[in-house]
Design a protein around this motif. Sequence first.
Motif, PDB file in Angstrom:
ATOM      1  N   GLN A 141       0.823  -1.211   0.000  1.00 32.50           N
ATOM      2  CA  GLN A 141       0.000   0.000   0.000  1.00 32.50           C
ATOM      3  C   GLN A 141       0.855   1.258   0.000  1.00 32.50           C
ATOM      4  N   LYS A 142       2.003   1.184   0.667  1.00 34.45           N
ATOM      5  CA  LYS A 142       2.922   2.324   0.658  1.00 34.45           C
ATOM      6  C   LYS A 142       3.481   2.539  -0.748  1.00 34.45           C
ATOM      7  N   VAL A 143       3.799   1.432  -1.435  1.00 36.45           N
ATOM      8  CA  VAL A 143       4.314   1.515  -2.802  1.00 36.45           C
ATOM      9  C   VAL A 143       3.276   2.188  -3.697  1.00 36.45           C
ATOM     10  N   ILE A 144       2.056   1.701  -3.632  1.00 35.11           N
ATOM     11  CA  ILE A 144       0.979   2.233  -4.468  1.00 35.11           C
ATOM     12  C   ILE A 144       0.715   3.704  -4.154  1.00 35.11           C
ATOM     13  N   GLN A 145       0.649   4.020  -2.866  1.00 37.07           N
ATOM     14  CA  GLN A 145       0.391   5.409  -2.458  1.00 37.07           C
ATOM     15  C   GLN A 145       1.505   6.348  -2.922  1.00 37.07           C
ATOM     16  N   THR A 146       2.752   5.901  -2.766  1.00 35.78           N
ATOM     17  CA  THR A 146       3.900   6.734  -3.160  1.00 35.78           C
ATOM     18  C   THR A 146       3.881   7.014  -4.666  1.00 35.78           C
ATOM     19  N   ILE A 147       3.589   5.982  -5.453  1.00 36.65           N
ATOM     20  CA  ILE A 147       3.535   6.159  -6.908  1.00 36.65           C
ATOM     21  C   ILE A 147       2.384   7.088  -7.293  1.00 36.65           C
ATOM     22  N   ASN A 148       1.205   6.855  -6.697  1.00 36.45           N
ATOM     23  CA  ASN A 148       0.048   7.685  -7.035  1.00 36.45           C
ATOM     24  C   ASN A 148       0.250   9.147  -6.639  1.00 36.45           C
ATOM     25  N   GLU A 149       0.848   9.365  -5.481  1.00 36.18           N
ATOM     26  CA  GLU A 149       1.059  10.742  -5.019  1.00 36.18           C
ATOM     27  C   GLU A 149       2.093  11.479  -5.867  1.00 36.18           C
ATOM     28  N   SER A 150       2.937  10.720  -6.562  1.00 35.80           N
ATOM     29  CA  SER A 150       3.970  11.347  -7.397  1.00 35.80           C
ATOM     30  C   SER A 150       3.384  12.005  -8.644  1.00 35.80           C
ATOM     31  N   GLY A 151       2.224  11.494  -9.100  1.00 37.50           N
ATOM     32  CA  GLY A 151       1.610  12.012 -10.318  1.00 37.50           C
ATOM     33  C   GLY A 151       2.315  11.579 -11.592  1.00 37.50           C
ATOM     34  N   ALA A 152       3.118  10.527 -11.521  1.00 36.72           N
ATOM     35  CA  ALA A 152       3.896  10.080 -12.691  1.00 36.72           C
ATOM     36  C   ALA A 152       2.996   9.596 -13.827  1.00 36.72           C
ATOM     37  N   ASP A 153       3.454   9.831 -15.058  1.00 43.26           N
ATOM     38  CA  ASP A 153       2.758   9.333 -16.247  1.00 43.26           C
ATOM     39  C   ASP A 153       3.257   7.946 -16.648  1.00 43.26           C
ATOM     40  N   ILE A 154       4.552   7.702 -16.407  1.00 41.08           N
ATOM     41  CA  ILE A 154       5.200   6.458 -16.843  1.00 41.08           C
ATOM     42  C   ILE A 154       5.852   5.793 -15.634  1.00 41.08           C
ATOM     43  N   LEU A 155       5.618   4.495 -15.471  1.00 41.67           N
ATOM     44  CA  LEU A 155       6.204   3.743 -14.359  1.00 41.67           C
ATOM     45  C   LEU A 155       7.097   2.636 -14.898  1.00 41.67           C
ATOM     46  N   PHE A 156       8.368   2.663 -14.490  1.00 45.67           N
ATOM     47  CA  PHE A 156       9.312   1.592 -14.819  1.00 45.67           C
ATOM     48  C   PHE A 156       9.456   0.699 -13.595  1.00 45.67           C
ATOM     49  N   VAL A 157       9.237  -0.614 -13.791  1.00 47.10           N
ATOM     50  CA  VAL A 157       9.265  -1.564 -12.678  1.00 47.10           C
ATOM     51  C   VAL A 157      10.413  -2.547 -12.877  1.00 47.10           C
ATOM     52  N   ALA A 158      11.362  -2.530 -11.945  1.00 46.84           N
ATOM     53  CA  ALA A 158      12.558  -3.375 -12.049  1.00 46.84           C
ATOM     54  C   ALA A 158      12.569  -4.388 -10.910  1.00 46.84           C
ATOM     55  N   LEU A 159      11.774  -5.440 -11.052  1.00 52.30           N
ATOM     56  CA  LEU A 159      11.686  -6.483 -10.026  1.00 52.30           C
ATOM     57  C   LEU A 159      12.131  -7.844 -10.558  1.00 52.30           C
ATOM     58  N   GLY A 160      12.669  -7.853 -11.776  1.00 55.45           N
ATOM     59  CA  GLY A 160      13.015  -9.133 -12.399  1.00 55.45           C
ATOM     60  C   GLY A 160      11.797  -9.723 -13.086  1.00 55.45           C
ATOM     61  N   SER A 161      12.052 -10.467 -14.160  1.00 58.29           N
ATOM     62  CA  SER A 161      10.959 -11.044 -14.940  1.00 58.29           C
ATOM     63  C   SER A 161      10.775 -12.529 -14.608  1.00 58.29           C
ATOM     64  N   PRO A 162       9.547 -13.028 -14.466  1.00 64.44           N
ATOM     65  CA  PRO A 162       8.278 -12.351 -14.745  1.00 64.44           C
ATOM     66  C   PRO A 162       7.635 -11.694 -13.523  1.00 64.44           C
ATOM     67  N   ARG A 163       8.340 -11.641 -12.392  1.00 69.06           N
ATOM     68  CA  ARG A 163       7.727 -11.051 -11.193  1.00 69.06           C
ATOM     69  C   ARG A 163       7.215  -9.638 -11.465  1.00 69.06           C
ATOM     70  N   GLN A 164       8.022  -8.836 -12.180  1.00 71.58           N
ATOM     71  CA  GLN A 164       7.626  -7.443 -12.414  1.00 71.58           C
ATOM     72  C   GLN A 164       6.365  -7.355 -13.275  1.00 71.58           C
ATOM     73  N   GLU A 165       6.238  -8.257 -14.256  1.00 69.88           N
ATOM     74  CA  GLU A 165       5.049  -8.243 -15.109  1.00 69.88           C
ATOM     75  C   GLU A 165       3.804  -8.659 -14.338  1.00 69.88           C
ATOM     76  N   TYR A 166       3.944  -9.675 -13.465  1.00 69.05           N
ATOM     77  CA  TYR A 166       2.805 -10.064 -12.627  1.00 69.05           C
ATOM     78  C   TYR A 166       2.421  -8.907 -11.703  1.00 69.05           C
ATOM     79  N   TRP A 167       3.421  -8.218 -11.164  1.00 69.21           N
ATOM     80  CA  TRP A 167       3.151  -7.088 -10.272  1.00 69.21           C
ATOM     81  C   TRP A 167       2.372  -5.998 -11.007  1.00 69.21           C
ATOM     82  N   ILE A 168       2.798  -5.694 -12.228  1.00 68.20           N
ATOM     83  CA  ILE A 168       2.112  -4.665 -13.011  1.00 68.20           C
ATOM     84  C   ILE A 168       0.654  -5.043 -13.252  1.00 68.20           C
ATOM     85  N   VAL A 169       0.407  -6.254 -13.733  1.00 68.05           N
ATOM     86  CA  VAL A 169      -0.961  -6.692 -14.038  1.00 68.05           C
ATOM     87  C   VAL A 169      -1.827  -6.684 -12.777  1.00 68.05           C
TER      88      VAL A 169
END
Length: 236
Positions: A141-169
């Motif tokens: 929830q902290k991750v989600i809140q921090t990203i949302n509060e940033s107002g970013a248009d583009i998010l790059f997720v570096a968690l290793g594949s396929p973990r990062q893709e599952y996280w995004i979905v």
Amino acid sequence: MKEQFLGVDVSSHSYERLKQNVLDDINEKRQSFIVAINPEKILKAQEDQDLKALLNKATYQIPDGVGVLLASKLNKGGIKERVTGIDMLLTLCEQAADNGKSVFLYGAKPGVAEEAKDKLIEQYPNLHVAGVLDGYEKDEQKVIQTINESGADILFVALGSPRQEYWIVDHMKELNVSIFQGVGGSFDVISGRVKRAPALFQRFGVEWLYRLISEPWRIKRQIRLPLFLLKVWRDK
């Protein structure tokens, strides 16, 4: 425009087409998901139907790997150029800097995303990096809140594949972000902690050869390329 190899979709867009599509997605508040596709991922997807479904959920499956280009040629397809994950990241950062959009870097070990941020701003002085967060934060929830509060248009997720893709979905609908890209070890390379293949290897699409020379233990992974091409040929 997509081609399919062993049941996995691959986009045939050029960098220029992708750049325009992504900018349109941001301006029209559409959520898009970019995933890099290489022969290794396609072969893994043959044994893992959840992974295959995950890869095919992406909006843009970029052809990251010379093996995908060779497979397209075998099938008389239209994929003409590699679109590597790290180069797509850099392209999006350039696009963001030129068009007043912002990016967020999430993932990697503590300190790496910060270093990558500094390098990206060096390269693109007008780039607005809305925030960074390492991949060791356990509070989702902290991750989600921090990203949302940033107002970013583009998010790059570096968690290793396929973990990062599952996280995004799993989290796309909770995030007020337009463009999502899983970027593997790109922050490590951009930060300078990991050396990328020299330009000559990049130009000819043989970064795998450089990695094989510098890390011979990769031979078991690299010999899967002929297997992939054989399966594609049989599947024609």
